[in-house]
Design an enzyme around this catalytic site. Structure first.
Site, mmCIF file in Angstrom:
data_model
loop_
_atom_site.group_PDB
_atom_site.id
_atom_site.type_symbol
_atom_site.label_atom_id
_atom_site.label_comp_id
_atom_site.label_asym_id
_atom_site.label_seq_id
_atom_site.Cartn_x
_atom_site.Cartn_y
_atom_site.Cartn_z
ATOM 1 N N GLY A 1 0.839 -1.177 0.000
ATOM 2 C CA GLY A 1 0.000 0.000 0.000
ATOM 3 C C GLY A 1 0.869 1.220 0.000
ATOM 4 O O GLY A 1 2.083 1.122 -0.184
ATOM 5 N N ASP B 1 -10.957 3.497 7.653
ATOM 6 C CA ASP B 1 -10.863 2.909 6.333
ATOM 7 C C ASP B 1 -11.327 1.465 6.340
ATOM 8 O O ASP B 1 -10.605 0.577 5.911
ATOM 9 C CB ASP B 1 -9.418 3.038 5.844
ATOM 10 C CG ASP B 1 -9.331 2.908 4.336
ATOM 11 O OD1 ASP B 1 -10.373 3.048 3.676
ATOM 12 O OD2 ASP B 1 -8.235 2.632 3.838
#
Ligand code: NAG
Ligand code: NAG
Ligand code: NAG
Ligand code: NAG
Ligand code: NAG
Ligand code: NAG
Ligand code: NAG
Length: 719
Positions: free
Chosen positions: A495, A611
């Site tokens: 990520g 998230d």
């Protein structure tokens, strides 16, 4: 306190899985379409494409006149007319008495006009190739294929001079910085534009054609044919093939080639017949291979913003990160510019420069075009001293053994490039002021975060002032983790903030681990904050959370060690080969809700995870949901239609449509309804109406009744 948890809705709804139905219609003179959430789009005869108003997810009062795939649940736009000037609610698209096709706002002012110059429009039709056509006296007067936005479709061609423009971001359709243009001499090029003007810079990439091919014949068209091949057609009929692989005829597969907002041109496919398992876009080909290391552009910022650094992901997408001592100008746009978190002055300073400035070192990073002086032969030490004592110097690059390049602000074309062979970027920063640990944005109000922006915030701890508390986290040496991961051999995911590797700890109670190595590019955070965060997370213990076992904090190297979960992410489970059963899906939803309840209310330091999405939920061997903060990349456009559709089904008492292919769920419609009701409560625009996670778990589990939710629409009266 009402806690906000937008994203759970999409999870609950994804867990319900779905199909869709629409009507087929034609446009004739006099017909009009108005911009609001209930307007019915015009559908192509096959039902594949829809033409109508798309509500912006970032601002629900604005609409785009657009074309999208009608049968794919993720709203994917292939064309839009008014990206730069979205239409306010109540705007109308009309065939006027003059037989012009015009979009005007509620005040009657024109926002867009198809500008047909060669005749009067009789009718319009959405065709099965994805082109919207205006017809008059039997001939095609205008078609959307000739006015492309950021996407080309099979059977569409791009003539010389026509171009694709990227959008600003995934959810902002204004013209972005990138362009794909067919040039007769160069063939296909990718270039940046100096907004808001139309000035096109030199290309950062030329499609592998003119240079390699022996043909001197000018390029005349970009062709996307019905087998899914993209090629440049030359005047002598030669083809410069761009793509080598397809997955079948466009009769069975949806293809699109899109210039992404990040400047990468990508060919995607999506099956036409799909279940929950294969319902996704797959990238078949993209160009350039590495936009970060592509030709430096001598105007503009490069792939990332000014002073920013680009590194390439496994998916060949750029990932941007500010260097240490710099922060994003717009914290929500990590592709944007970075600014130094200090000022450097050429005036008399209060202390010797050695006491005021220091260097952060990045390996294999360069900004190729910002030099103002090359010093050689120079040692690294001389290079540092020279930059330190030069109030113009922002960065010095020490490379090739004895070369020192001094650079000034703003830095452009920043890139991480392993071919620099260990070259060092010495970044001058002012002592004392460092940005916080990149993934965490302390004290930022959740409601200020635009839910449609790229997910950046992973975990926010809402009380941070506490002194460091000891936990039983293990502190690892870097060497131990190098060994545990066999030199970072097997990658589990990556990520923006780091890459996660698989590891094995010998002689340990938990032997399988996942090691997240925080990106050196972005972890310009203070020692103390890293420790505080590690401690806060280290104190959490819950069966629906992934456990942090330890960390490493050795100079440049910051790593987090988590338990390894064998069954992958919820995303791969939902969209992968084995479709989860209704029971499994409900258990997973309960698990996520319980994990969030613990984070919000039950652990010693309240934590808000901003998230929650299928990519961040891992599954253990019993398919228990475990919330993690591994920041795998993803996007978030699907919410709006999924929620709208779910709310419609709820109102119209057709919830069975939501779970059409699922017998178990069809026999459990009371629970389906409960889930949908809870989800609708959770996405109320009025934050004060949203339930707490405790109420959510109680409602999901059926412990308390779920009151009928009001409309989740922007300006609903509160029932
Ligand atoms: C739409 O137009 C086509 C061609 O003009 C015609 O064949 C078709 O019947 C029309 N469909 C509808 C629903 O009016
Ligand atoms: C779709 O494209 C194919 C190939 O160019 C063409 O033969 C066909 O007529 C097109 N269909 C429509 C409805 O325009
Ligand atoms: C999209 O981005 C542009 C440029 O940053 C901005 O001016 C515009 O307001 C944005 N549009 C929306 C709908 O947010
Ligand atoms: C170009 O032509 C030469 C001579 O015919 C040939 O040897 C070479 O392989 C060709 N190059 C390409 C890329 O086709
Ligand atoms: C599309 O182009 C490819 C590559 O030139 C070719 O092999 C294929 O036959 C073409 N398909 C159609 C339908 O023309
Ligand atoms: C920038 O540095 C100052 C100290 O010099 C610090 O107080 C501030 O929090 C820093 N801001 C960011 C966003 O890093
Ligand atoms: C999708 C997946 O990996 N499933 C596995 C989950 O764990 C069970 C038990 O270890 C395996 O049998 C599944 O194959």
């Amino acid at each position: 306190m009402a806690l906000v948890f937008f994203p759970l809705i999409s999870l609950l709804l994804l867990l319900l899985v779905r199909t869709d139905a629409q009507t087929v219609g034609n446009l004739t003179v006099g017909a009009s379409l108005s911009a609001d959430e209930n307007s019915h789009p015009w559908i192509s005869p096959s039902g594949d494409y829809a033409f109508g108003f798309h509500q912006l997810s970032s601002d629900k009062s604005l609409f785009l006149l657009a074309i999208w795939y009608n049968k794919i649940p993720d709203r994917t736009l292939v064309w839009y007319a008014n990206g730069d000037s979205p239409a306010p609610k109540g705007s109308k698209l009309q065939l006027t008495a003059d037989r012009e096709f015009v979009l005007s706002n509620p005040q009657g002012e024109q926002l867009w006009n198809s500008e047909v110059s060669n005749g009067a429009v009789d009718s319009g039709v959405m065709d099965d190739n994805g082109s919207f056509k205006l017809l008059g006296s039997g001939s095609v007067l205008w078609e959307s294929f000739k006015y492309p936005a950021d996407t080309v479709l099979p059977s569409q061609t791009l003539d010389e001079g026509l171009f694709l423009s990227s959008r600003q971001s995934e959810t902002n359709f204004s013209k972005g910085r990138f362009r794909l243009v067919l040039r007769s001499d160069d063939s296909l090029v990718l270039a940046t534009v100096n907004l808001p003007s139309d000035h096109v810079n030199d290309p950062y990439h030329k499609s592998g054609t003119a240079g390699d091919s022996n043909s001197s014949s000018p390029a005349s068209q970009l062709v996307f044919n019905e087998s899914g091949y993209l090629f440049v057609l030359r005047e002598n009929e030669e083809r410069d093939l761009l793509t080598q692989r397809t997955t079948g005829s466009a009769k069975n597969v949806y293809y699109r080639a899109t210039l992404g907002f990040d400047g990468v041109f990508t060919l995607y496919s999506h099956p036409k017949t799909f279940t929950g398992n294969n319902a996704r876009w797959t990238a078949l080909w993209s160009e350039p291979d590495n936009i970060c290391t592509s030709t430096p552009i001598n105007a503009g910022s490069g792939a990332c913003g000014l002073n920013n650094i680009c590194s390439i992901t496994a998916e060949k997408r750029p990932s941007c990160g500010c260097p240490s001592g710099y922060t994003l100008v717009d914290p929500m746009n990590r592709y944007g510019n970075c600014k130094p978190n200090f000022t450097q002055s050429c005036d008399q300073e209060p202390a010797p420069v050695e006491d005021l400035y220091d260097f952060e070192v990045l390996i294999n990073v360069d900004w190729p075009l910002a030099d103002y002086a090359l010093l050689e032969p120079f040692t690294e030490d001389q290079c540092r001293q020279s930059c330190l004592n030069d109030c113009m110097c922002a960065v010095a690059i020490f490379r090739l053994g004895d070369k020192c390049w001094k650079k000034k602000l703003p830095l452009s074309n920043g890139r991480f490039d392993p071919t620099l062979n260990g070259g060092k970027a010495l970044i001058k920063v002012r002592k004392g002021g460092r940005p916080p640990l990149a993934p965490y944005f302390p004290n930022q109000e959740l409601k200020n975060k635009d839910k449609n922006q790229e997910p950046l915030i992973l975990i926010i701890s809402t009380s941070r002032s506490e002194p460091v508390v000891e936990t039983n986290l293990r502190s690892f040496t870097y060497k131990e983790l190098v060994d545990a991961t066999d030199e970072f051999r097997e990658e589990l995911g990556r990520g923006a903030f780091g890459i996660v590797y698989r590891g094995t700890l010998p002689m340990s109670y938990i032997s399988q681990v996942a090691v997240k190595r925080l990106n050196t590019l972005v972890h310009g955070h203070a020692e103390k904050e890293f420790k505080t965060e590690v401690n806060v997370i280290g104190q959490t213990h819950h069966k629906n959370l992934v456990r942090l076992l330890g960390f490493c904090d050795e100079g440049e190297n910051r790593l987090l060690v988590y338990e390894y979960l064998s069954n992958g992410t919820l995303a791969s489970f939902l969209f992968g080969g084995l479709r989860p059963s209704w029971i499994q899906r409900t258990q997973i939803a309960f698990g996520i809700a319980r994990g969030l309840l613990y984070l919000h209310e039950e652990c010693s330091t309240q934590i808000i995870h901003c998230d929650i999405k299928p990519q961040n939920i891992l599954l253990d061997e019993y398919y228990n949901a475990r919330i993690s903060d591994f920041d795998m990349e993803s996007s978030s456009e699907e919410r709006a239609i999924l929620t709208d559709w779910a709310y419609d089904c709820y109102l119209e008492e057709t919830l069975d449509l939501l779970v059409e292919n699922d017998v178990d769920a069809q026999h459990d419609l009371a629970k389906v309804e409960r889930f949908v009701q809870v989800a609708i409560w959770c996405i109320q625009e009025d934050l004060s109406l949203r339930p707490t996670m405790r109420e959510v778990t109680q409602m999901l589990e059926g412990v308390v009744q779920v009151p009928a939710p009001p409309c989740p629409c922007p300006y609903a009266s509160t029932a």
